[in-house]
Design a protein around this motif. Sequence first.
Motif, PDB file in Angstrom:
ATOM      1  N   TYR A 139       0.867  -1.173   0.000  1.00 11.15           N
ATOM      2  CA  TYR A 139       0.000   0.000   0.000  1.00 11.15           C
ATOM      3  C   TYR A 139       0.914   1.237   0.000  1.00 11.15           C
ATOM      4  CZ  TYR A 139      -3.980  -2.772   1.927  1.00 11.15           C
ATOM      5  OH  TYR A 139      -4.990  -3.676   2.158  1.00 11.15           O
ATOM      6  N   VAL A 140       0.469   2.257  -0.694  1.00  8.28           N
ATOM      7  CA  VAL A 140       1.230   3.518  -0.712  1.00  8.28           C
ATOM      8  C   VAL A 140       0.279   4.676  -0.440  1.00  8.28           C
ATOM      9  CG1 VAL A 140       2.777   4.998  -2.058  1.00  8.28           C
ATOM     10  CG2 VAL A 140       2.778   2.530  -2.456  1.00  8.28           C
ATOM     11  N   ARG A 141       0.672   5.561   0.450  1.00  5.36           N
ATOM     12  CA  ARG A 141      -0.092   6.792   0.677  1.00  5.36           C
ATOM     13  C   ARG A 141       0.466   7.887  -0.222  1.00  5.36           C
ATOM     14  NH1 ARG A 141       0.130   5.286   6.571  1.00  5.36           N
ATOM     15  NH2 ARG A 141      -1.990   4.743   7.142  1.00  5.36           N
ATOM     16  N   ASP A 142      -0.403   8.796  -0.619  1.00  2.00           N
ATOM     17  CA  ASP A 142       0.068   9.836  -1.540  1.00  2.00           C
ATOM     18  C   ASP A 142       1.216  10.655  -0.957  1.00  2.00           C
ATOM     19  OD1 ASP A 142      -1.544  11.085   0.315  1.00  2.00           O
ATOM     20  OD2 ASP A 142      -2.961  11.908  -1.142  1.00  2.00           O
ATOM     21  N   GLN A 143       1.242  10.827   0.350  1.00  2.00           N
ATOM     22  CA  GLN A 143       2.332  11.637   0.918  1.00  2.00           C
ATOM     23  C   GLN A 143       3.690  10.939   0.846  1.00  2.00           C
ATOM     24  OE1 GLN A 143      -0.395  10.664   2.767  1.00  2.00           O
ATOM     25  NE2 GLN A 143       0.063  10.581   4.945  1.00  2.00           N
ATOM     26  N   TYR A 144       3.683   9.618   0.587  1.00  2.00           N
ATOM     27  CA  TYR A 144       4.962   8.915   0.455  1.00  2.00           C
ATOM     28  C   TYR A 144       5.426   8.878  -1.011  1.00  2.00           C
ATOM     29  CZ  TYR A 144       3.045   6.679   4.728  1.00  2.00           C
ATOM     30  OH  TYR A 144       2.474   6.423   5.943  1.00  2.00           O
ATOM     31  N   HIS A 145       4.474   9.067  -1.910  1.00  2.00           N
ATOM     32  CA  HIS A 145       4.684   8.766  -3.332  1.00  2.00           C
ATOM     33  C   HIS A 145       5.983   9.355  -3.889  1.00  2.00           C
ATOM     34  CE1 HIS A 145       3.735   8.283  -7.576  1.00  2.00           C
ATOM     35  NE2 HIS A 145       3.832   9.581  -7.748  1.00  2.00           N
ATOM     36  N   ALA A 146       6.115  10.651  -3.827  1.00  2.00           N
ATOM     37  CA  ALA A 146       7.252  11.301  -4.487  1.00  2.00           C
ATOM     38  C   ALA A 146       8.589  10.849  -3.898  1.00  2.00           C
ATOM     39  CB  ALA A 146       7.113  12.809  -4.374  1.00  2.00           C
ATOM     40  N   SER A 147       8.660  10.847  -2.571  1.00  2.00           N
ATOM     41  CA  SER A 147       9.962  10.526  -1.971  1.00  2.00           C
ATOM     42  C   SER A 147      10.307   9.050  -2.178  1.00  2.00           C
ATOM     43  CB  SER A 147       9.985  10.893  -0.484  1.00  2.00           C
ATOM     44  OG  SER A 147       9.050  10.141   0.222  1.00  2.00           O
ATOM     45  N   VAL A 149       9.421   7.220  -4.784  1.00  2.00           N
ATOM     46  CA  VAL A 149       9.844   7.064  -6.180  1.00  2.00           C
ATOM     47  C   VAL A 149      11.253   7.620  -6.343  1.00  2.00           C
ATOM     48  CG1 VAL A 149       9.419   7.824  -8.542  1.00  2.00           C
ATOM     49  CG2 VAL A 149       7.505   7.093  -7.126  1.00  2.00           C
ATOM     50  N   GLU A 150      11.474   8.822  -5.818  1.00  2.00           N
ATOM     51  CA  GLU A 150      12.778   9.463  -5.964  1.00  2.00           C
ATOM     52  C   GLU A 150      13.887   8.653  -5.295  1.00  2.00           C
ATOM     53  OE1 GLU A 150      13.908  12.870  -7.236  1.00  2.00           O
ATOM     54  OE2 GLU A 150      12.416  11.980  -8.552  1.00  2.00           O
ATOM     55  N   SER A 151      13.538   7.959  -4.219  1.00  2.00           N
ATOM     56  CA  SER A 151      14.534   7.159  -3.510  1.00  2.00           C
ATOM     57  C   SER A 151      14.718   5.783  -4.138  1.00  2.00           C
ATOM     58  CB  SER A 151      14.123   6.985  -2.044  1.00  2.00           C
ATOM     59  OG  SER A 151      14.085   8.237  -1.413  1.00  2.00           O
ATOM     60  N   GLY A 152      13.960   5.499  -5.164  1.00  2.00           N
ATOM     61  CA  GLY A 152      14.104   4.218  -5.849  1.00  2.00           C
ATOM     62  C   GLY A 152      13.441   3.065  -5.115  1.00  2.00           C
ATOM     63  N   PHE A 153      12.499   3.374  -4.222  1.00  2.00           N
ATOM     64  CA  PHE A 153      11.815   2.302  -3.486  1.00  2.00           C
ATOM     65  C   PHE A 153      10.720   1.647  -4.331  1.00  2.00           C
ATOM     66  CE2 PHE A 153      12.688   4.863   0.628  1.00  2.00           C
ATOM     67  CZ  PHE A 153      13.987   4.399   0.657  1.00  2.00           C
ATOM     68  N   LEU A 154      10.189   2.387  -5.296  1.00  2.00           N
ATOM     69  CA  LEU A 154       9.091   1.856  -6.111  1.00  2.00           C
ATOM     70  C   LEU A 154       9.546   1.715  -7.553  1.00  2.00           C
ATOM     71  CD1 LEU A 154       6.122   4.072  -4.823  1.00  2.00           C
ATOM     72  CD2 LEU A 154       6.686   1.744  -4.139  1.00  2.00           C
ATOM     73  N   GLN A 155       8.932   0.778  -8.248  1.00  2.00           N
ATOM     74  CA  GLN A 155       9.237   0.646  -9.667  1.00  2.00           C
ATOM     75  C   GLN A 155       7.968   0.931 -10.462  1.00  2.00           C
ATOM     76  OE1 GLN A 155       9.881  -3.414 -11.171  1.00  2.00           O
ATOM     77  NE2 GLN A 155       9.705  -4.140  -9.057  1.00  2.00           N
TER      78      GLN A 155
ATOM     79  N   ARG B  60      15.488   9.720   2.546  1.00  2.00           N
ATOM     80  CA  ARG B  60      16.510  10.030   1.542  1.00  2.00           C
ATOM     81  C   ARG B  60      17.769   9.205   1.831  1.00  2.00           C
ATOM     82  NH1 ARG B  60      13.378  12.067  -1.463  1.00  2.00           N
ATOM     83  NH2 ARG B  60      13.313  14.203  -2.247  1.00  2.00           N
ATOM     84  N   PRO B  61      17.655   7.889   1.763  1.00  2.00           N
ATOM     85  CA  PRO B  61      18.800   7.060   2.139  1.00  2.00           C
ATOM     86  C   PRO B  61      20.008   7.276   1.236  1.00  2.00           C
ATOM     87  CG  PRO B  61      17.090   5.738   1.116  1.00  2.00           C
ATOM     88  CD  PRO B  61      16.511   7.081   1.304  1.00  2.00           C
ATOM     89  N   GLU B  62      19.760   7.765   0.014  1.00  2.00           N
ATOM     90  CA  GLU B  62      20.890   7.965  -0.901  1.00  2.00           C
ATOM     91  C   GLU B  62      21.763   9.141  -0.458  1.00  2.00           C
ATOM     92  OE1 GLU B  62      17.799   8.631  -1.526  1.00  2.00           O
ATOM     93  OE2 GLU B  62      17.676  10.674  -2.302  1.00  2.00           O
ATOM     94  N   ALA B  63      21.240   9.990   0.438  1.00  2.00           N
ATOM     95  CA  ALA B  63      22.012  11.149   0.895  1.00  2.00           C
ATOM     96  C   ALA B  63      22.858  10.827   2.131  1.00  2.00           C
ATOM     97  CB  ALA B  63      21.062  12.308   1.208  1.00  2.00           C
ATOM     98  N   TYR B  64      23.017   9.567   2.434  1.00  2.00           N
ATOM     99  CA  TYR B  64      23.797   9.115   3.592  1.00  2.00           C
ATOM    100  C   TYR B  64      25.234   9.638   3.497  1.00  2.00           C
ATOM    101  CZ  TYR B  64      25.776   5.714   6.922  1.00  2.00           C
ATOM    102  OH  TYR B  64      26.414   5.112   7.972  1.00  2.00           O
ATOM    103  N   ALA B  65      25.692  10.284   4.556  1.00  2.00           N
ATOM    104  CA  ALA B  65      27.067  10.829   4.514  1.00  2.00           C
ATOM    105  C   ALA B  65      27.557  11.075   5.925  1.00  2.00           C
ATOM    106  CB  ALA B  65      27.089  12.133   3.730  1.00  2.00           C
ATOM    107  N   PHE B  66      28.854  10.958   6.115  1.00  2.00           N
ATOM    108  CA  PHE B  66      29.451  11.249   7.421  1.00  2.00           C
ATOM    109  C   PHE B  66      29.468  12.769   7.610  1.00  2.00           C
ATOM    110  CE2 PHE B  66      33.075  12.165  10.201  1.00  2.00           C
ATOM    111  CZ  PHE B  66      32.788  11.333  11.256  1.00  2.00           C
ATOM    112  N   VAL B  67      28.935  13.224   8.740  1.00  2.00           N
ATOM    113  CA  VAL B  67      28.880  14.673   8.982  1.00  2.00           C
ATOM    114  C   VAL B  67      29.549  15.054  10.288  1.00  2.00           C
ATOM    115  CG1 VAL B  67      26.823  15.081   7.587  1.00  2.00           C
ATOM    116  CG2 VAL B  67      26.571  14.475  10.001  1.00  2.00           C
TER     117      VAL B  67
END
Lengths: 500, 311
Positions: A139-147, A149-155, B60-67
Amino acid sequence: MADLGKRMFGRRVFVRWGVAAGGLGLLAACAPAPPAAQAPAATAPPAPAAAKPTDAPKPAAAAAPTAVPTTVSAAAGATQATTLKLLGWNYEPPLVQENLDRFVQQNPNYKVEYEPIAGDYLVDLLTRFRAKTPMDVIYVRDQYHASWVESGFLQPLDETDEINALYADMFPYNANQMQWKGKKYGLPYYTDFDVFAYNEKMINDAGFSAPPATLDELRKQAETIKQKGISEYPLYMDLSKGSDQMWDYWMYTFASGGHLLDQAGEPTYPDKDKVPLAILEWWVAAANDWKIMNAQANMEVPTAGALTPLRTQGSQAGYGGVAFAAHSRYDLEADNAPERSKSALPGKINIKFVLFPGLDANSPHNVPAWNRYYGIPSTAPNKKGSMDLIKYLGGKDKSGEYYTAKRWWLLRALGMAYKSPWTDSEVVDRTSKFITDSALMQKANSLGQARDGLEFPWWTDWYMDLQANVQQALLKQKSPRDALQASADKARALKKEEGR
Amino acid sequence: MAAAETLAGARSVRGARFELSERAFAYLLNLPAILTILLLVAYPIVDAFWLSLHRYNLRRPEAYAFVGLQNYVDVFTSDQFVPSLGVTLFFTFWSTIGVLVLALGMALVANEHIPQRAILRALILLPWAMSGVVTALMWKWIFNPNSGALNGLLYSLGLISNYRSWLMSPDTSYLAIVTANVWNTLPFSALVLLAGLQAIPSELYDAAKVDRASLWARFRHVTLPWLSQPILIVLIVQALGGIRIFDIIYLLTGGGPGYQTTTLGFAAYVTSFISTDIGRGNAWSYTVALLTLVIAIFYMKLLYGRGDVRS
């Protein structure tokens, strides 16, 4: 010494038995899985005759509908069946299970393992993404959608003619919400929007024949209801803090044509867009000057299982604790069900809704809407299986019916994202049980819009800080302008930090 | 001693292939426990600290960095830090005082030779049997602004004219959370103090009575000095528990109204699990741990510095 020897012997025996038991356990664990009891059907049988969506499908053999997690198989012990894993938040697991039973009946080459997550869904899923846990549909909520997708969690979905046809039948808001940069990422679980609900008997007894169309009218009606002793605080708002709380601020702002963030994530309040400030000033006056709402009580996080103020028992039959409250459309069904609402009147629709009142008569009456969908995680090991399950859950079954979408509406009033099923006779009949004006409902549906800035990763931090500032304004610890200015500064700081 | 020699001898005979010193044998026996502790306690603690030195948001796991110490700088310069620290210390102080005074009173009563004393002692222990979560939920119902027992009681007694919100009123939210916490943690402290009272020799009271010491003088010069160690223990436990408080805040007020009841622990929770900022959330947690450590050392010095208890 003899005692000591006995104790040592005892321990040794204990250890030996323990090691032996552990070794046996290890051997058992390493042993190959037992063969399936029965050979499966080699090919899928024809789809069963379409059942009424409100009927529970016949459970698949050996399935335990309420067990969690549960594995469903049409043919018990099917050796060739592919197991799909569905994860969702913990809403009505038995009904989800019934839907899955039907999927397996229609697709005996699949098993479905369903895991409803009772705790914090977001944290749970993020942890699984991080661990690369195999999952087929989530299940996906709309507030998760963009992040996500951008993080590569969804295909993205495979864009077949079938998927495109389903998207063409959706309301534009829903179809757009599930896309990102030209790709489609899901099919709808349900969609809904907020409505401004009122208790018709209470406003009629206060001398009003129609619900309020503007906030001035709302104030007048609420003050009259209070003066006549019908309700001490006629207006309820959810003013509690939480990542999914205080939707009312979005509702009132949108209804008057306002926004909080622009497309770049820049706050537009308190000066560029004056609506949010005007709304907050109205709220502060409603709580402290006109005393038509109990702001402090409304700040408390609602207790699970407790009746909402609109549904609590008022001073006489048909009266609720409050006369006005904004909530999801699907709540109207429970509002008007006597077994679930003490203000409901048997055989009559007492809790109705109206287009959301705005600051003036020309307000656009927009409302926040939301979309929940089935998506495919990037860790899905079997894309075809995921697509088959997602097309059934979020689209049509093998008989060509929007089976699950229609079923959710008929049983739980969860809104459908597709246009065509709304003309279905069963749907029309069910809708008339708790909504008197379905044309008004469709109009309100067309006014739905997503909350601003959901695509930004700092959204939750900003939103919870906004809630705290709104609470402080309501308690007169800050002026409305100072509260909103502090929130806008916070948004800018978070945005700046994100770009760091 | 003889048994130990016999054991060592037996080991050298039976284990002729490898000789183990007493020390090594002791370590060997403790190895399972040590490994368990390293795996379940030490590793998470070290890993949490390591994460606190990183930019790591699950969104934003791709932004992982030592700070480095940047997360700590962000925490200490956050506009929430000072208010949260203030709330935490305020909550801890009043909870500790409240528990100490009430527990002492309860212990003194339970120590008297009164009828049904055993039942009284069992009743005193009852709240301790309830988890913090259950306690918080119970108090949430008691404080409910629409149907709560407290409102009902005060309204029926004519002390309030309208039901009110106790948890979201700026005047009473502190009192509400302190009350819930005191109620839940009181029994343990009462038990500790009761044990301390029972260790006081009755001859001391008899002698004081012979000297015509008043009730207050007996309490001041006999009871209190003998209770100093149990009181210190109560102070340590309450103070450390107060600083780490989370469940009651989470369930009763959610840190509100505004940020009024947001403690350091609750801020750590929000950062880690709502904002999913694991790096900074761990920095918040380590800040709480640091504060706890400072207070623990202070109390330990008080406790062991007196010479009554030897380390």
